[in-house]
Enzyme design. Sequence first.
Site, PDB file in Angstrom:
ATOM      1  N   VAL B 102      90.992  -2.631  52.071  1.00 31.51           N
ATOM      2  CA  VAL B 102      90.080  -2.749  53.554  1.00 31.51           C
ATOM      3  C   VAL B 102      88.503  -2.647  53.964  1.00 31.51           C
ATOM      4  O   VAL B 102      88.559  -3.043  55.057  1.00 31.51           O
ATOM      5  CB  VAL B 102      90.614  -1.165  53.703  1.00 31.51           C
ATOM      6  CG1 VAL B 102      92.114  -0.380  53.575  1.00 31.51           C
ATOM      7  CG2 VAL B 102      89.514  -0.386  53.071  1.00 31.51           C
ATOM      8  N   GLY B 103      88.327  -3.154  52.863  1.00 29.30           N
ATOM      9  CA  GLY B 103      87.065  -3.234  53.090  1.00 29.30           C
ATOM     10  C   GLY B 103      86.246  -4.897  54.909  1.00 29.30           C
ATOM     11  O   GLY B 103      87.480  -5.406  54.288  1.00 29.30           O
ATOM     12  N   CYS B 104      85.499  -4.191  55.741  1.00 27.24           N
ATOM     13  CA  CYS B 104      85.661  -5.297  56.653  1.00 27.24           C
ATOM     14  C   CYS B 104      84.720  -6.002  56.804  1.00 27.24           C
ATOM     15  O   CYS B 104      84.645  -7.417  56.868  1.00 27.24           O
ATOM     16  CB  CYS B 104      85.055  -5.336  58.462  1.00 27.24           C
ATOM     17  SG  CYS B 104      86.316  -4.042  58.941  1.00 27.24           S
ATOM     18  N   ILE B 105      83.479  -5.913  55.383  1.00 27.94           N
ATOM     19  CA  ILE B 105      82.196  -6.863  55.575  1.00 27.94           C
ATOM     20  C   ILE B 105      82.497  -6.800  53.329  1.00 27.94           C
ATOM     21  O   ILE B 105      81.862  -5.646  52.966  1.00 27.94           O
ATOM     22  CB  ILE B 105      81.033  -6.552  55.222  1.00 27.94           C
ATOM     23  CG1 ILE B 105      80.971  -6.177  57.042  1.00 27.94           C
ATOM     24  CG2 ILE B 105      79.931  -7.283  55.803  1.00 27.94           C
ATOM     25  CD1 ILE B 105      80.015  -5.391  57.790  1.00 27.94           C
TER      26      ILE B 105
END
Lengths: 155, 105
Positions: B102-105
């Site tokens: 789920v991390g964006c980066i």
Amino acid sequence: MDTAITKVSIIVSKGSLEGVYPGLIMANGARAEGIEANCFFTFFGLDVINVHRYEHLKVATVGNPGLHMATLIGGLPGVSSLVTRMMEQKMEHSDIPNLGEFLALLSDAGCGMYGCRASCELFGVTREDLIPEVKDIISVGEFYHLAAGGEIIFT
Amino acid sequence: MQTTQLTGHDIAVNDEGFFLNPDEWSEAFVPELASREGIAELTPRHWEVIRFMRKAYEERGGAPSVRALSKESGIPVKELYALFPKGPAKVAARIAGVPKPVGCI
């Protein structure tokens, strides 16, 4: 899934810290999804890939209502640097990479990075002024050719 | 809910092909899952990433994004993309039978 995005071209036109991160995050996120991504740096966005400039981008403290700071205070000498330092600390705390690390990440992830020819001519910027990860300095026409068949995101 | 057949088992997956029940996963599924991802030759380095994703999920309940995966596993970002061109964290998570990072980066 037949409408899945397979390619994005992201235009980065701003030179403020808060103006450049969204485009870079979108580009990196695209690569993580297996989407082809290219970034086109134009006008003040060119600072992002300028070796002399990218470590010195600032948060805009004037004309930025999102900061909830009086414009008069935002315009005082040193305030922009101070707010930028606070923002950088916050970002480090959230494990968001600094610009140098982010550019390396994008390059390693296979995101194409391009400088805008007109902006380079306007600011007197040459290939030697740009980070080595940049693939080329290209015209608007070449950008559209590169972007063909994908989505274009302007930031 | 969709299901997919893996070595004779019916496995529940979501619309992106991620396991709904990570407990149903077994290493025996990996060659078939990798081949569905277009990975022609499953190398020891692929296994390293897949097992790392599995371990991270089991320890923390979530699989890492590309940058965290690289930092924690010590495998360079460039190599991760060479191993999994369609998105290292996403594809390795799907093969490892764990939810999408789920991390964006």
